[in-house]
Design a protein around this motif. Structure first.
Motif, short mmCIF file in Angstrom:
data_model
loop_
_atom_site.label_atom_id
_atom_site.label_comp_id
_atom_site.label_asym_id
_atom_site.label_seq_id
_atom_site.Cartn_x
_atom_site.Cartn_y
_atom_site.Cartn_z
N MET A 108 -11.65 1.79 0.93
CA MET A 108 -10.59 0.83 0.65
C MET A 108 -10.83 -0.48 1.42
O MET A 108 -10.49 -1.54 0.92
CB MET A 108 -9.25 1.44 1.02
N THR A 146 -11.13 -4.28 -0.14
CA THR A 146 -10.33 -5.40 0.34
C THR A 146 -11.21 -6.59 0.71
O THR A 146 -10.94 -7.73 0.31
CB THR A 146 -9.50 -4.96 1.57
N PHE A 196 -5.18 -5.07 -5.53
CA PHE A 196 -4.05 -4.18 -5.27
C PHE A 196 -3.48 -3.60 -6.56
O PHE A 196 -3.26 -2.39 -6.67
CB PHE A 196 -2.96 -4.92 -4.49
N VAL A 197 -3.27 -4.47 -7.53
CA VAL A 197 -2.69 -4.01 -8.80
C VAL A 197 -3.65 -3.05 -9.51
O VAL A 197 -3.24 -2.00 -10.01
CB VAL A 197 -2.35 -5.23 -9.70
N THR A 198 -4.93 -3.39 -9.54
CA THR A 198 -5.90 -2.53 -10.22
C THR A 198 -6.08 -1.21 -9.47
O THR A 198 -6.16 -0.15 -10.10
CB THR A 198 -7.26 -3.25 -10.34
N HIS A 199 -6.10 -1.26 -8.16
CA HIS A 199 -6.21 -0.03 -7.37
C HIS A 199 -5.00 0.86 -7.59
O HIS A 199 -5.13 2.09 -7.70
CB HIS A 199 -6.35 -0.38 -5.88
N THR A 200 -3.82 0.26 -7.68
CA THR A 200 -2.61 1.04 -7.90
C THR A 200 -2.60 1.65 -9.30
O THR A 200 -2.21 2.80 -9.48
CB THR A 200 -1.37 0.15 -7.71
N ALA A 201 -3.05 0.90 -10.28
CA ALA A 201 -3.02 1.39 -11.66
C ALA A 201 -4.07 2.46 -11.92
O ALA A 201 -3.81 3.44 -12.62
CB ALA A 201 -3.21 0.23 -12.62
N GLY A 261 -6.03 4.09 -9.46
CA GLY A 261 -6.37 4.95 -8.34
C GLY A 261 -7.59 4.37 -7.64
O GLY A 261 -8.13 3.34 -8.03
N GLY A 262 -8.07 5.03 -6.64
CA GLY A 262 -9.18 4.48 -5.87
C GLY A 262 -10.54 4.95 -6.32
O GLY A 262 -11.53 4.70 -5.64
N VAL A 301 -11.83 -2.12 -9.69
CA VAL A 301 -10.90 -2.80 -8.78
C VAL A 301 -11.40 -4.21 -8.48
O VAL A 301 -10.62 -5.17 -8.50
CB VAL A 301 -10.74 -1.97 -7.48
#
Length: 91
Positions: free
Chosen positions: A1, A5, A46-51, A53-54, A60
């Motif tokens: 992660m 970032t 953030f939005v892509t990671h949330t939608a 997953g990681g 992302v």
């Protein structure tokens, strides 16, 4: 992660730098363009990671690129002519 970032921040700053090199006459002050690109990159990641997953770091970073470019496109001013003055309202 952490890599996502840092990568998203680098992508956002890179897109902002590229926009300043290609369109300096159509963008506002560079002190606004840089942070906008960085924020767009971080928000897109953030939005892509949330939608998603990681599990997909390239997706992302792609989301970071798309949102950074989208936010910077909102800062671009029209080329050439100035906006027409509004006619005065009748009293």
């Amino acid at each position: 992660m952490i890599v996502e970032t840092v990568g998203a921040l680098a992508i956002g700053l890179g897109v902002a730098w590229l926009a300043l090199r290609r369109l300096p006459h159509r963008l506002p002050d560079p002190r606004l363009v840089g942070p906008t690109g960085a924020a767009g990159g971080l928000l897109g990641a953030f939005v892509t990671h949330t939608a998603l997953g990681g599990a997909q770091p390239l997706a992302v970073l792609g989301g970071a690129l798309v949102l950074a470019a989208t936010l910077l496109s909102l800062l671009v001013r029209p080329a050439g002519r100035r906006p027409a003055a509004r006619p005065a309202r009748p009293a």
